[in-house]
Design an enzyme around this catalytic site. Sequence first.
Site, PDB file in Angstrom:
ATOM      1  N   TYR A   1      -9.029  22.897  20.572  1.00 50.73           N
ATOM      2  CA  TYR A   1      -9.175  21.946  21.577  1.00 50.73           C
ATOM      3  C   TYR A   1      -7.730  21.563  21.826  1.00 50.73           C
ATOM      4  O   TYR A   1      -6.765  21.250  20.761  1.00 50.73           O
ATOM      5  CB  TYR A   1     -10.003  20.724  20.836  1.00 50.73           C
ATOM      6  CG  TYR A   1      -9.966  19.508  21.784  1.00 50.73           C
ATOM      7  CD1 TYR A   1     -11.011  19.356  22.920  1.00 50.73           C
ATOM      8  CD2 TYR A   1      -9.483  18.485  21.614  1.00 50.73           C
ATOM      9  CE1 TYR A   1     -10.986  18.502  23.840  1.00 50.73           C
ATOM     10  CE2 TYR A   1      -9.618  17.389  22.535  1.00 50.73           C
ATOM     11  CZ  TYR A   1     -10.299  17.339  23.559  1.00 50.73           C
ATOM     12  OH  TYR A   1     -10.192  16.091  24.260  1.00 50.73           O
TER      13      TYR A   1
ATOM     14  N   TYR B   1     -20.691  14.027  18.239  1.00 52.75           N
ATOM     15  CA  TYR B   1     -19.689  15.112  17.901  1.00 52.75           C
ATOM     16  C   TYR B   1     -18.363  14.819  17.670  1.00 52.75           C
ATOM     17  O   TYR B   1     -17.447  15.650  16.948  1.00 52.75           O
ATOM     18  CB  TYR B   1     -19.799  16.153  19.078  1.00 52.75           C
ATOM     19  CG  TYR B   1     -19.184  15.887  20.406  1.00 52.75           C
ATOM     20  CD1 TYR B   1     -17.783  16.225  20.453  1.00 52.75           C
ATOM     21  CD2 TYR B   1     -19.996  15.447  21.475  1.00 52.75           C
ATOM     22  CE1 TYR B   1     -17.023  15.808  21.710  1.00 52.75           C
ATOM     23  CE2 TYR B   1     -19.160  14.855  22.653  1.00 52.75           C
ATOM     24  CZ  TYR B   1     -17.920  15.256  22.946  1.00 52.75           C
ATOM     25  OH  TYR B   1     -17.336  14.955  23.921  1.00 52.75           O
TER      26      TYR B   1
ATOM     27  N   HIS C   1      -2.700   2.667   8.594  1.00 53.67           N
ATOM     28  CA  HIS C   1      -3.733   2.048   7.967  1.00 53.67           C
ATOM     29  C   HIS C   1      -3.995   0.791   8.491  1.00 53.67           C
ATOM     30  O   HIS C   1      -3.112  -0.163   8.828  1.00 53.67           O
ATOM     31  CB  HIS C   1      -3.255   1.716   6.406  1.00 53.67           C
ATOM     32  CG  HIS C   1      -4.230   0.738   5.797  1.00 53.67           C
ATOM     33  ND1 HIS C   1      -5.732   0.715   5.705  1.00 53.67           N
ATOM     34  CD2 HIS C   1      -3.979  -0.315   5.153  1.00 53.67           C
ATOM     35  CE1 HIS C   1      -6.428  -0.111   5.064  1.00 53.67           C
ATOM     36  NE2 HIS C   1      -5.118  -0.913   4.745  1.00 53.67           N
TER      37      HIS C   1
ATOM     38  N   HIS D   1      -6.966  -2.689   9.512  1.00 57.72           N
ATOM     39  CA  HIS D   1      -8.218  -3.406   8.904  1.00 57.72           C
ATOM     40  C   HIS D   1      -8.944  -3.788  10.539  1.00 57.72           C
ATOM     41  O   HIS D   1      -9.733  -4.870  10.691  1.00 57.72           O
ATOM     42  CB  HIS D   1      -7.893  -4.827   8.218  1.00 57.72           C
ATOM     43  CG  HIS D   1      -7.246  -4.721   7.205  1.00 57.72           C
ATOM     44  ND1 HIS D   1      -6.741  -5.591   6.511  1.00 57.72           N
ATOM     45  CD2 HIS D   1      -6.815  -3.616   6.563  1.00 57.72           C
ATOM     46  CE1 HIS D   1      -6.210  -5.313   5.321  1.00 57.72           C
ATOM     47  NE2 HIS D   1      -6.258  -4.063   5.400  1.00 57.72           N
TER      48      HIS D   1
ATOM     49  N   HIS E   1     -12.499  -2.926   2.659  1.00 55.72           N
ATOM     50  CA  HIS E   1     -10.761  -3.043   2.975  1.00 55.72           C
ATOM     51  C   HIS E   1     -10.700  -2.768   4.440  1.00 55.72           C
ATOM     52  O   HIS E   1     -10.498  -3.454   5.236  1.00 55.72           O
ATOM     53  CB  HIS E   1     -10.184  -2.025   2.058  1.00 55.72           C
ATOM     54  CG  HIS E   1      -8.796  -2.039   2.008  1.00 55.72           C
ATOM     55  ND1 HIS E   1      -8.170  -1.707   0.969  1.00 55.72           N
ATOM     56  CD2 HIS E   1      -7.988  -2.476   3.165  1.00 55.72           C
ATOM     57  CE1 HIS E   1      -6.913  -1.968   1.275  1.00 55.72           C
ATOM     58  NE2 HIS E   1      -6.618  -2.284   2.486  1.00 55.72           N
TER      59      HIS E   1
ATOM     60  N   GLU F   1       0.957  -1.302   0.044  1.00 55.65           N
ATOM     61  CA  GLU F   1      -0.083  -0.166   0.024  1.00 55.65           C
ATOM     62  C   GLU F   1       0.835   1.031  -0.059  1.00 55.65           C
ATOM     63  O   GLU F   1       0.261   2.219   0.310  1.00 55.65           O
ATOM     64  CB  GLU F   1      -0.815  -0.039   1.310  1.00 55.65           C
ATOM     65  CG  GLU F   1      -1.751  -1.261   1.446  1.00 55.65           C
ATOM     66  CD  GLU F   1      -2.990  -1.180   0.137  1.00 55.65           C
ATOM     67  OE1 GLU F   1      -2.747  -0.411  -0.719  1.00 55.65           O
ATOM     68  OE2 GLU F   1      -4.080  -2.121   0.504  1.00 55.65           O
TER      69      GLU F   1
END
Length: 223
Positions: A216, A121, A100, A102, A163, A81
């Site tokens: 924040y 929120y 990334h 899964h 994915h 990837e």
Amino acid sequence: MIANSDDPTDETALREAIIYTGMETNRRGLNQGTSGNISVRCGDGMLITPSGIAYEALQPDDLVYVDAGGQWASGRKPSSEWHFHRAILQARPELGAVVHVHSVHASVVAIQGRDIPALHYMIAAAGGNSIRCAPYATFGTETLSQLAVAALQDRTACLLANHGMIATGADLARALWLTEEVELLARQYVLSLQIGGPQLLDDAEMDRVLEKFRHYGPQRDRD
């Protein structure tokens, strides 16, 4: 060890931080086996996890440096990837890390090809009033890279249809934090669908929340 280096030029620290982050994704139930991949900006290119090695087996030298042109030295191959990692970091200079995974609930929502709407929120943590799901494309392709970059426009996280998910941040610590937040939001969404579906926050409220999120957390002093 912490999940990010205070010095982005310290390549050894970055390599160690990637391994730590990968181990944390497993420990927190966000990933398993050899699935998922992690990258961090390094010089003009990036360091990324190699193909097919579990995080617990990684050594710092196993991490692969991929330059801006998509080239790497002989030896370990980068994750399949690497295309979308490079594309995201090149398209978004303010970002320093890409995670990334899964994870179960994010993947369940992605399997349905759904965005995660404004059911809470904390959706604003990803930069907008939803977490988009990019259309499906075969893993490791340039097409998937383009779809991921588009889904991340004005966002810091997205789903990938059938994915998993991508979370990004200024550093690895922020990207890991957001990964966990997105998985929690996906879990809340899946559970809420089982009891009739969520009551969504409207755009006006999400605009207010997004404005509050701009201030924040710790703020750097301004001159």
